[in-house]
Motif scaffolding. Structure first.
Motif, mmCIF file in Angstrom:
data_model
loop_
_atom_site.group_PDB
_atom_site.id
_atom_site.type_symbol
_atom_site.label_atom_id
_atom_site.label_comp_id
_atom_site.label_asym_id
_atom_site.label_seq_id
_atom_site.Cartn_x
_atom_site.Cartn_y
_atom_site.Cartn_z
ATOM 1 N N LEU A 119 0.849 -1.189 0.000
ATOM 2 C CA LEU A 119 0.000 0.000 0.000
ATOM 3 C C LEU A 119 0.887 1.243 0.000
ATOM 4 O O LEU A 119 1.764 1.374 0.841
ATOM 5 N N GLU A 120 0.642 2.149 -0.949
ATOM 6 C CA GLU A 120 1.511 3.319 -1.099
ATOM 7 C C GLU A 120 0.702 4.597 -1.312
ATOM 8 O O GLU A 120 0.921 5.334 -2.276
ATOM 9 N N PRO A 121 -0.242 4.896 -0.446
ATOM 10 C CA PRO A 121 -1.057 6.100 -0.634
ATOM 11 C C PRO A 121 -0.276 7.375 -0.342
ATOM 12 O O PRO A 121 0.576 7.405 0.537
ATOM 13 N N ARG A 122 -0.596 8.430 -1.077
ATOM 14 C CA ARG A 122 0.033 9.731 -0.842
ATOM 15 C C ARG A 122 -0.980 10.838 -0.573
ATOM 16 O O ARG A 122 -0.623 11.873 -0.043
ATOM 17 N N VAL A 127 -5.706 7.132 0.248
ATOM 18 C CA VAL A 127 -5.944 6.422 1.507
ATOM 19 C C VAL A 127 -7.297 5.718 1.456
ATOM 20 O O VAL A 127 -7.424 4.537 1.804
ATOM 21 N N LEU A 128 -8.324 6.430 1.013
ATOM 22 C CA LEU A 128 -9.658 5.831 0.924
ATOM 23 C C LEU A 128 -9.687 4.708 -0.105
ATOM 24 O O LEU A 128 -10.352 3.683 0.096
ATOM 25 N N TRP A 185 -0.913 13.310 2.868
ATOM 26 C CA TRP A 185 -2.344 13.614 3.023
ATOM 27 C C TRP A 185 -2.617 14.702 4.068
ATOM 28 O O TRP A 185 -3.713 15.230 4.118
ATOM 29 N N VAL A 186 -1.611 15.077 4.885
ATOM 30 C CA VAL A 186 -1.870 16.029 5.969
ATOM 31 C C VAL A 186 -2.281 17.409 5.444
ATOM 32 O O VAL A 186 -3.217 18.017 5.998
ATOM 33 N N PHE A 267 -2.784 10.981 11.921
ATOM 34 C CA PHE A 267 -2.103 11.769 10.898
ATOM 35 C C PHE A 267 -0.952 11.041 10.200
ATOM 36 O O PHE A 267 -0.783 11.191 8.993
ATOM 37 N N ASN A 268 -0.156 10.279 10.906
ATOM 38 C CA ASN A 268 1.020 9.650 10.307
ATOM 39 C C ASN A 268 0.682 8.401 9.502
ATOM 40 O O ASN A 268 1.384 8.076 8.546
ATOM 41 N N ARG A 269 -0.341 7.685 9.914
ATOM 42 C CA ARG A 269 -0.672 6.406 9.289
ATOM 43 C C ARG A 269 -1.768 6.585 8.237
ATOM 44 O O ARG A 269 -2.816 7.165 8.527
ATOM 45 N N PRO A 270 -1.546 6.085 7.031
ATOM 46 C CA PRO A 270 -2.549 6.247 5.967
ATOM 47 C C PRO A 270 -3.664 5.223 6.051
ATOM 48 O O PRO A 270 -3.857 4.388 5.158
#
Length: 302
Positions: A119-122, A127-128, A185-186, A267-270
């Protein structure tokens, strides 16, 4: 199906999909929901992080919060004994979790048809989308779509509550020493909650910043959410920020708008709890309640 999660965010996703009972292995940092604490652990930490400063941790992993040596070790014998059908991992950060390369090597040794999903969401949408990706692999596509839709509605609700309000200028700090802005994503969480994100763009894989950059940016709000640090741990290094030149003159400090938040949880974990992170920021930035009432364990003034 037997699942091993080598990423806390992946564990969150599996739980969100209602499949936590299929987990047979996890990382030592997987701590949500509470039930997963009974799942066998297959990773460890090379460093005694609780007794080290942010600077010492950074130097130990090569001077970077996103590259260099991993803080994780993988117990390959324990992994083999669990005989997983699926291993969930990542290839986004070489420090914050076991690397994809290391996991792939370990699985090749198993020679048991184990599937590895990285998993490599940015971004928030990424993330969703991970719910859909994991749901497809685990055979619960409909459930994944339902949860994804519900999470998107919550984000949209946050945005509607803060629409039209003044947009404070916000700097989010993901590491204390060296200073590191929170990217990926933050910035979108901040925008969703009615703020203007500074020093990092949506989806950006950030680099260290200087204190002068923060001073020049003159943020109205400063968010302190170090990667891997719960609020209590962050506050132990409060002086890393308050001792910096010009600290007392920052608009955020003068206005009493410096906040410490639970970075690992929201916040840190997607994972799906980034949506709760946006709800927390609506409270921090505008005093708006979105979702459950905010607790001091989630957000408190610095």
């Amino acid at each position: 199906m037997r699942i091993v999660s080598l990423l806390p965010a992946a564990t969150d996703i599996v739980a969100e999909l209602g499949l936590a009972e299929l987990l047979v292995g996890r990382t030592h940092e997987c701590d949500w929901p509470e039930d997963v604490r009974s799942v066998p652990v297959v990773t460890g930490a090379d460093l005694a992080q609780d007794s080290m400063s942010s600077r010492e941790i950074s130097e130990a992993v090569g001077g970077s919060a996103h590259s260099g040596s991993s803080l994780y070790t993988l117990d390959t014998k324990a992994l083999a004994a669990l005989a997983p059908d699926v291993v969930l991992t990542q290839d986004l950060c070489n420090v914050c979790a076991v690397s994809y390369e290391r996991v792939s090597q370990a699985v090749r040794v198993l020679d048991a048809g184990t599937r590895v999903l990285s998993l490599e969401p940015r971004t928030l949408d990424d993330v969703l989308d991970c719910l859909r990706t994991v749901g497809d692999l685990l055979g619960v596509r409909d459930r994944a779509e339902e949860q994804r839709t519900a999470l998107r509605r919550r984000l949209d609700h946050v945005a509607s509550l803060t629409a039209g309000l003044p947009r404070p200028r916000v700097v989010a700090v993901e590491w204390l020493d060296p200073l590191w802005p929170a990217g990926h994503w933050v910035p979108e969480q901040i925008t969703c909650a009615g703020g203007e994100a500074l020093l990092a763009a949506p989806g950006e894989h950030t680099r260290p910043m200087t204190w002068d950059q923060v001073v020049t940016a003159r943020p109205d709000v400063l968010l302190v959410l170090p990667c891997g640090f719960p609020p209590e741990r962050t506050l132990q290094e409060r002086d890393a920020l308050t001792s910096l030149p010009g600290w007392d003159n920052l608009p955020a400090v003068r206005g009493g708008n410096v906040w410490v938040l639970d970075g690992p949880a929201y916040f840190n974990r997607p994972g799906p709890r980034v949506v709760r992170g946006a709800e927390l920021l609506a409270h921090v930035l505008h005093g708006v309640r979105a979702g459950a009432e905010v607790t001091t364990g989630e957000a408190r003034r610095f």
